[in-house]
Design a protein around this motif. Sequence first.
Motif, short mmCIF file in Angstrom:
data_model
loop_
_atom_site.label_atom_id
_atom_site.label_comp_id
_atom_site.label_asym_id
_atom_site.label_seq_id
_atom_site.Cartn_x
_atom_site.Cartn_y
_atom_site.Cartn_z
N LEU A 218 0.82 -1.22 0.00
CA LEU A 218 0.00 0.00 0.00
C LEU A 218 0.85 1.26 0.00
O LEU A 218 0.42 2.31 -0.45
CB LEU A 218 -0.92 0.01 1.23
N GLU A 219 2.06 1.17 0.54
CA GLU A 219 2.94 2.33 0.61
C GLU A 219 3.94 2.34 -0.55
O GLU A 219 4.92 3.08 -0.51
CB GLU A 219 3.70 2.35 1.94
N MET A 220 3.69 1.52 -1.57
CA MET A 220 4.63 1.45 -2.70
C MET A 220 4.02 2.01 -3.96
O MET A 220 2.80 1.91 -4.17
CB MET A 220 5.03 -0.01 -2.96
N THR A 221 4.88 2.60 -4.79
CA THR A 221 4.41 3.08 -6.09
C THR A 221 4.37 1.89 -7.04
O THR A 221 4.89 0.81 -6.72
CB THR A 221 5.36 4.14 -6.64
N THR A 222 3.80 2.11 -8.22
CA THR A 222 3.71 1.01 -9.20
C THR A 222 5.09 0.50 -9.57
O THR A 222 5.32 -0.71 -9.68
CB THR A 222 2.97 1.52 -10.45
N TYR A 223 6.02 1.44 -9.73
CA TYR A 223 7.38 1.06 -10.11
C TYR A 223 8.02 0.22 -9.00
O TYR A 223 8.67 -0.80 -9.27
CB TYR A 223 8.20 2.33 -10.37
N GLU A 224 7.80 0.66 -7.77
CA GLU A 224 8.39 -0.08 -6.64
C GLU A 224 7.77 -1.48 -6.52
O GLU A 224 8.46 -2.44 -6.18
CB GLU A 224 8.18 0.70 -5.33
N ASP A 250 -2.88 4.32 -12.87
CA ASP A 250 -2.13 5.56 -12.61
C ASP A 250 -2.54 6.65 -13.60
O ASP A 250 -2.66 7.83 -13.23
CB ASP A 250 -0.62 5.30 -12.72
N GLU B 288 5.65 8.17 -8.17
CA GLU B 288 7.08 7.86 -8.33
C GLU B 288 7.94 9.11 -8.37
O GLU B 288 9.06 9.11 -7.84
CB GLU B 288 7.32 7.08 -9.64
N VAL B 326 3.42 6.47 4.81
CA VAL B 326 2.33 7.21 4.19
C VAL B 326 1.85 6.46 2.95
O VAL B 326 2.66 6.09 2.08
CB VAL B 326 2.78 8.64 3.80
N GLU B 327 0.55 6.22 2.90
CA GLU B 327 -0.01 5.43 1.79
C GLU B 327 0.10 6.16 0.47
O GLU B 327 -0.19 7.36 0.39
CB GLU B 327 -1.48 5.13 2.07
N VAL B 328 0.51 5.43 -0.54
CA VAL B 328 0.62 6.01 -1.89
C VAL B 328 -0.78 6.08 -2.49
O VAL B 328 -1.55 5.12 -2.37
CB VAL B 328 1.54 5.12 -2.76
#
Lengths: 291, 329
Positions: A218-224, A250, B288, B326-328
């Motif tokens: 939940l705390e990650m971006t798509t890339y991550e 996105d 990102e 912190v939630e993305v």
Amino acid sequence: MMMALNGLVVSSLFAQLQVGDPVSIDVTLPACDSVAVVETGDLPLRVLPLTQANSRSATRRAFTFEVALYDTGSYVIPSLGVVPFRNGIPLDTVWSGSRPVEINSTLDDTTTTPRPIKPYAEHPLRFADLLREYWLWLVGVIALAALVFAWRKWMRRAKSGVAIAAPPPLPPADLAVRELIALRDKRYPERGLLKEHYSEFSEVMRRYVEGRYEFPALEMTTYELATEFRRQELPACWREVLLPILRESDLVKFAKEIPTLGSCAAILETGFALIEQTKPTQDTAEASKAA
Amino acid sequence: MDADIRELTLRIEREAEIADRILTEAGKVVVGQKYMLERLLIGLFSNGHVLLEGVPGLAKTLTIKTLAATVSAQFQRIQFTPDLLPADLVGTLVYNQKDGNFTTKKGPVFANFVLADEINRAPAKVQSALLEAMQEQQVTLGEKTYPLPQPFLVLATQNPIEQEGTYPLPEAQVDRFMLKVKVDYPRREEEARIMRTFSRVDQPKVSAVATADELLRIRAMVETIYVDPKIEEYVLDLVFASRQPEQHKLPELKPLIQYGASPRASIFLIKAARAHAFLRHRGYVVPEDIRAIGMDVLRHRIGITYEAEAEEVSTETIVEKIFGAVEVP
């Protein structure tokens, strides 16, 4: 103890004096009316007023002196002469011999052993005294402790009540399926809320990944996420199926992309299929429990 | 995708070619350090000053000089020393005996690129003079105010070791730098290339591949990159997590943070994220971008307590924890 010295009797302590000590000298004289003291040299004694005198017919007189030097050290008392007078005529002067004296300091020697200026005060600490002084505080502390104890007990009871009432957590796959059904029932696309549809879908899938593989998706971006899928060597379906949907998501979320109603429905179906495909089987669940 | 954003993305793809040219040209001299070069470009494209920190010999000065050489614009390097005066930097009025008037002598700060080398070696009054020029983009000499040339970018370096005889930048002044980039040692293979390149007699040279006008055009374009309200909310969450960590599932950070990021942090996070999106040829910002520049924007804006120092917790650790909590969107 007194000693006679050429007609003068001097205190035996004379030789060990301290500053300010009174010194008595008794004089033995022939019968006379009056006397005069003859001082020679620097006398380290101050002649005090005559404190004691015999009657005229007596032959003994007492003179009091006080050590008048305030510097310690060795001194010599020079000869002291006393001239008796009878009917106003001086008789032979009576002389004492010179005498060494040692004047000591009135203060103790503190150079060798240190000691307090004042003596230690004695304060015996007794429980009864403390109780008398602080009984009100004691009562207050006991009352406060009783309150804290009661509050903690109450909290523990309340907590245990909640724990009993709380339902067991759902497995991530079941929870995700429930959430996807709820999302479908909300009918966001039909109401024109496309962004909300994609946002919630993305959140549900990320939460499922987080619960299923135990990393903070939940705390990650798509890339991550893509990097993490590769790093953990997760099934290819995540990279090949979910990542394109998240990228599209996105665009909808952050670039005002407008998806079709068909793709809105399609991502839901893909989500159900992915969960079904990746949810732990009984064997894997037991293996993970054992681990 | 929205038509405007699609059109902007197409234009950006064309214009970003300039950024690629600059990176390629600078890459002839600067081996590795792609991260640092990208951060400098982000500063360049979003009108934000950059502070580089690293031990001596990591090509901080070389990178900045090389970047300035790739753009045909005025470049000035000022070596900050303890005896430097504000007038040596901004200029002064000089008495002309011939006509009995005062003439203005502008200082080296009147340039497009100003390299403030070892900025922490000069006393506070000189630092203040430079930082004021950075903020106001103008300098007052005597009774007249002169605007600084555009684009105007200050790239400063400082050395984290050898603190003897230095004047550390106060928090309020460090805050004026958009990015604080920590420069690290190159990798082994990069160092091997550096060794070979710089041990030769004929060392590579760069030529100007962009103009000041092109930079201004890119800046204008970067400002139009779309930032969704969700991204803005994400930025606010990050900044507020640094101020009230206990309200963002980070109660353990509360005793470690003396003061959180300022509103400048929110502004610069958005500006830098736009420039980062530009470098990735996008007309919109995604989380990102925020994650990529977040550390460099936030690390010098969060003050740590004595407790954190005692526990050897750095601001970098705190920023990482905030990003991890912190939630993305």
